[in-house]
Write a protein that holds these residues in place. Sequence first.
Motif, short mmCIF file in Angstrom:
data_model
loop_
_atom_site.label_atom_id
_atom_site.label_comp_id
_atom_site.label_asym_id
_atom_site.label_seq_id
_atom_site.Cartn_x
_atom_site.Cartn_y
_atom_site.Cartn_z
N LEU A 140 19.10 6.40 -2.67
CA LEU A 140 17.83 5.69 -2.68
C LEU A 140 18.08 4.19 -2.68
N LEU A 141 17.55 3.51 -1.66
CA LEU A 141 17.68 2.06 -1.56
C LEU A 141 16.43 1.34 -2.05
N ALA A 142 15.27 1.94 -1.84
CA ALA A 142 14.01 1.32 -2.25
C ALA A 142 12.93 2.37 -2.40
N ALA A 143 12.09 2.21 -3.41
CA ALA A 143 10.88 3.01 -3.60
C ALA A 143 9.79 2.00 -3.92
N LEU A 144 8.86 1.80 -2.99
CA LEU A 144 7.95 0.67 -3.06
C LEU A 144 6.49 1.09 -3.06
N ARG A 145 5.67 0.28 -3.71
CA ARG A 145 4.22 0.40 -3.63
C ARG A 145 3.69 -0.78 -2.83
N THR A 146 2.64 -0.52 -2.08
CA THR A 146 2.08 -1.59 -1.24
C THR A 146 1.27 -2.60 -2.05
N GLY A 147 0.75 -2.18 -3.20
CA GLY A 147 -0.15 -3.04 -3.96
C GLY A 147 -1.57 -3.01 -3.44
N VAL A 148 -1.82 -2.17 -2.43
CA VAL A 148 -3.16 -2.02 -1.84
C VAL A 148 -3.77 -0.72 -2.34
N PRO A 149 -4.96 -0.77 -2.94
CA PRO A 149 -5.57 0.48 -3.43
C PRO A 149 -5.85 1.45 -2.29
N ASN A 150 -5.70 2.74 -2.59
CA ASN A 150 -6.08 3.80 -1.66
C ASN A 150 -5.31 3.75 -0.34
N ALA A 151 -4.09 3.27 -0.37
CA ALA A 151 -3.28 3.19 0.86
C ALA A 151 -2.68 4.55 1.19
N PHE A 152 -2.90 4.99 2.42
CA PHE A 152 -2.35 6.25 2.92
C PHE A 152 -1.37 5.90 4.03
N LEU A 153 -0.09 5.85 3.68
CA LEU A 153 0.92 5.46 4.66
C LEU A 153 1.26 6.65 5.55
N ASN A 176 -6.21 4.82 5.82
CA ASN A 176 -7.46 4.61 5.09
C ASN A 176 -8.05 3.22 5.29
N ALA A 177 -7.35 2.36 6.00
CA ALA A 177 -7.85 1.00 6.29
C ALA A 177 -7.09 0.49 7.51
N PRO A 178 -7.67 -0.46 8.26
CA PRO A 178 -6.99 -0.95 9.47
C PRO A 178 -5.89 -1.95 9.14
N GLN A 179 -4.88 -1.47 8.45
CA GLN A 179 -3.80 -2.32 7.97
C GLN A 179 -2.44 -1.80 8.41
N ILE A 180 -1.51 -2.72 8.55
CA ILE A 180 -0.12 -2.38 8.82
C ILE A 180 0.74 -3.11 7.80
N PHE A 181 1.64 -2.37 7.17
CA PHE A 181 2.55 -2.93 6.17
C PHE A 181 3.93 -3.15 6.79
#
Length: 322
Positions: free
Chosen positions: A131-144, A161-166
Amino acid sequence: MSVRMSVRTVSATLALSATLLGAGASTAFAARPSTYDLSGDPGGSKFEGIGFDARTQRYYVSETTGGEIHRGQLRSANAVEWLKGDGTDGRWTARGVNVDSQGRVYVAGGPNGIDHPGAPDLWVYSPDGKLLAALRTGVPNAFLNDLVIGPDGAAYFTNSNAPQIFRVAERHGQWTVTTWADAKGTIETSTGFNLGGIALSPDRRALVVAQGNVGRLWRFDLRTARATAVDTGGADLVNADGLVQQGASLWVVQNFSRVLSTLQLSADGSSARLVSATPTAADRVLTTAKLAQGRLLVVDSKFDEATAVPPYQVIALTPPRR
């Protein structure tokens, strides 16, 4: 296609076999399995994402029911469980998978952080499973949902769930995730899965993203992060899931529509012309795909089964060309 598909499907699927596999397959091509078996759980397993490492000829498949990651080789008919799920590294489910030039494996968590508050939204693993990274986006209700590796080496994840790209990147051993693009006001969020499949434009200056619930494609400029609609000439792309791009060809896996569409993309990804829409097997719901040695490796999700039963498989198709 597999013997299983030839027996279980109707004449439309037989026609698909002829179209996708072709009559002139080489001996070397034919020697590779046409289906790859995945191990599953006793209570039933469902699958979604796939990644491919061209250097090692390994493919990786995500299991939504538990979050396990399976790994296999192109010349072996059976994959094995590579990473455990059921809470391992905070992972109870998994969606899109991709591999970068260093062999690092990126996993999108779908609703992992929604269903398990505080749990990661995505993970990055070394080729040996560290495991190199386990991350949260900090954006509520994010469905990656899905991801692509950009020309800058960063990974770009869609949010259904939103028009976003991380954007996920590593610098000097430190991993970060940022909201790279937010197209609220340009892309309307509708009921169902919104942004999903993602690929590069032929000129590698933009991302092409599917909005499957309404059947649209969007172009995100990699320099400005600005989103604009791709002109598809009214092509029916509802249920667009996985996107695969090679040169000017874009293949769109339309899961519950049971269609594999082939489009010709403009160099900058601003327009696309439908070349063909080929029916896929009536008894499979195919989700994401990767191109591997001239064939599409496509995941049979089992999403149409209340309780999934084996065999669990990835199937290999020779894609239609423009």
